[in-house]
Design an enzyme around this catalytic site. Sequence first.
Site, short mmCIF file in Angstrom:
data_model
loop_
_atom_site.label_atom_id
_atom_site.label_comp_id
_atom_site.label_asym_id
_atom_site.label_seq_id
_atom_site.Cartn_x
_atom_site.Cartn_y
_atom_site.Cartn_z
N GLY A 44 -0.94 -0.96 6.88
CA GLY A 44 -1.47 -0.91 8.23
C GLY A 44 -2.53 -1.96 8.49
O GLY A 44 -2.77 -2.86 7.68
N ASP A 45 -3.19 -1.82 9.65
CA ASP A 45 -4.22 -2.79 10.04
C ASP A 45 -5.39 -2.80 9.07
O ASP A 45 -5.95 -3.86 8.77
CB ASP A 45 -4.72 -2.46 11.45
CG ASP A 45 -3.62 -2.58 12.50
OD1 ASP A 45 -2.66 -3.35 12.26
OD2 ASP A 45 -3.71 -1.91 13.54
N THR A 51 -0.67 -1.54 -4.86
CA THR A 51 -2.08 -1.19 -5.09
C THR A 51 -2.21 0.21 -5.67
O THR A 51 -1.46 1.12 -5.33
CB THR A 51 -2.89 -1.29 -3.79
OG1 THR A 51 -2.32 -0.43 -2.79
CG2 THR A 51 -2.87 -2.71 -3.26
N PHE A 98 -4.45 -4.79 5.98
CA PHE A 98 -4.48 -6.22 6.30
C PHE A 98 -5.93 -6.71 6.32
O PHE A 98 -6.24 -7.80 5.83
CB PHE A 98 -3.80 -6.46 7.64
CG PHE A 98 -3.75 -7.90 8.05
CD1 PHE A 98 -2.80 -8.75 7.51
CD2 PHE A 98 -4.64 -8.41 8.99
CE1 PHE A 98 -2.75 -10.09 7.88
CE2 PHE A 98 -4.59 -9.74 9.37
CZ PHE A 98 -3.64 -10.58 8.82
N HIS A 158 0.87 -1.18 0.00
CA HIS A 158 0.00 0.00 0.00
C HIS A 158 0.90 1.23 0.00
O HIS A 158 1.45 1.60 1.04
CB HIS A 158 -0.89 -0.02 1.24
CG HIS A 158 -1.99 1.00 1.23
ND1 HIS A 158 -1.87 2.23 0.63
CD2 HIS A 158 -3.25 0.97 1.75
CE1 HIS A 158 -2.98 2.91 0.77
NE2 HIS A 158 -3.83 2.17 1.45
#
Length: 608
Positions: A230-231, A201, A234, A170
Amino acid sequence: MEEGRDDEYCSFSNSGDRDGGLSGCFFLDHVGQVLLSRNHDGLSWKCLDSSDCEGTTCLGIIICENSETEIKFSDIYAVEFVSYGLVHSPKLGLRHAKECFRERLLNTQEMYRFTVHGFQSSPKEPCLWNLAAFTFGHMDLQTCQSWMDQLNYSLIKEVERPRNLLVFVHPKSGKGNGSKVWETVSKIFIRAKVNTKVIVTERAGHAFDVMASIQNKELHTYDGIIAVGGDGFFNEILNGYLLSRLKVPLPPSPSDSFNSVQSRGSSSVPEPGDEVHETDQKEHYPLLPDSVQEVMNFRTVNGSCEGIEDPDHPFSSERPRFGLIPAGSTDAIVMCTTGARDPVTSALHIILGRKLFLDAMQVVRWKTASTSTIEPYIRYAASFAGYGFYGDVISESEKYRWMGPKRYDYVGTKIFLKHRSYEAEVMFEEAESENSKASLHTRSKTWPFRNTTRSEKILCRANCKICNSKVGWNSASTTLNPCPEKTRWCRTKGRFLSIGAAVMSNRNERAPDGLVVDAHLSDGFLHLILIKDCSRPKYLWHLTELAKRGGEPLNFEFVEYHKTRAFTFTSFGEESVWNLDGEIFEAHQLSAQVLRGLIPLFASGPEI
């Protein structure tokens, strides 16, 4: 190198077997002459040059301790030949370098060399892994090659290590340095001979679309799926994989759980002696179907429910392992699973094939708004789902993305000052431990709005006994391990500043102990935190406790905390916004359940 000393470099083997012991004399760069030994689980070496190791020369400086040093094969990620060149004498302090320069220069020699690449834990932060390289020199090329072959053979036997990875990067994650982070760690993957297919991406949902559409046949050519971000990123990749493949019964809707709830007005914890309404597991425990075929309300790629399984995307018992290299705003998942917010540490966990299992939370939205029709929509979360304060922060932060991670501090302050509360109803399945805990709550005489109860906390660590007690997800089918035969549901209703459901502790830089310090990565529980309406100073005290190490953010009268396997939520407002792993999720009615050990992850857990 003087003639006649070649015998010092001879190698000898204690066994003809490749797995047997092997020893030989080498020069270790910046250390001196050592006896290098290979055993069944690693390498060890011991200084042979007494002038270096005893510390009696160069003004008494100890250059190399007279003790054995070692590195395990499980901590070695590469062995490579580095050609013919210099092997340096022991390192010296600046004070003594001038006095010893002439003597040490004479001991600097050229020879054939190979380097063993591994890591060393930081003395101050054991969870932080620093790259380490040990270069050994020998005058005989064949000896170096033989040792390299033996060591590489030992590394090949580390079967959990990946050879081919699908990597999503990302580029705008966190501070916009996702590509730079990957550029830094990609060199480690190259050295370890790990093949990577990298997808950078280009838009929101790009990684989701790739994971949702990729055929399992192609997916099985990879040993893992890696997210550099980041979260939330994910979460996108995880949902792309699960939504098109995982078929499990949905959790009870709010109306279903209401029929079996033990209602106590605004109190959600039954008092001792109260009658307990129990329900049969087949009625209200959603993760125990009568057979593998008994599934209901499946969903398509976009999350809507259907009863048709996609033959091109069946959920395989051999699930790919996921990995996460931190480049986000908070990186709570990495903090909880490796103990360090460090890209190199995470890369080493992946390359070395570390493995643990994470619980996942299945969240079902039944209604988007109060006027909406019931239409189940599914998402999965790996770390957290939050409403009220948490939902407002993530929603408002979208306007300030240009600020980067600082937007959360700015928006968080704004939302705190507004001090909005929301009327809602929450029902949850009570865990067995809740029964005994409910009778223990007492009030502090000094601080009437704090509790005095202090329970022993067992923290989640590497090789955690609680997480390893049993595997929650049955790899032979899409079912879970048996659950308790009878369950009890409780209800709480009122005005809340926030509602949170944590899958893990959610440690991060703003909350060093996380939301729930003793939450585990794979124990089969959600941690439900209900912050009831209270004054602004009290709420500030709660947030202050949350922001410091060793704080007690749950030890307040206006805070309800429950371990549960499932819960439902109904808002009494027109609309409501949830925060799902850092992503916006609108839901007027929702249900959630935990899926124990669903996600295989490249990590080993925090060391301390």
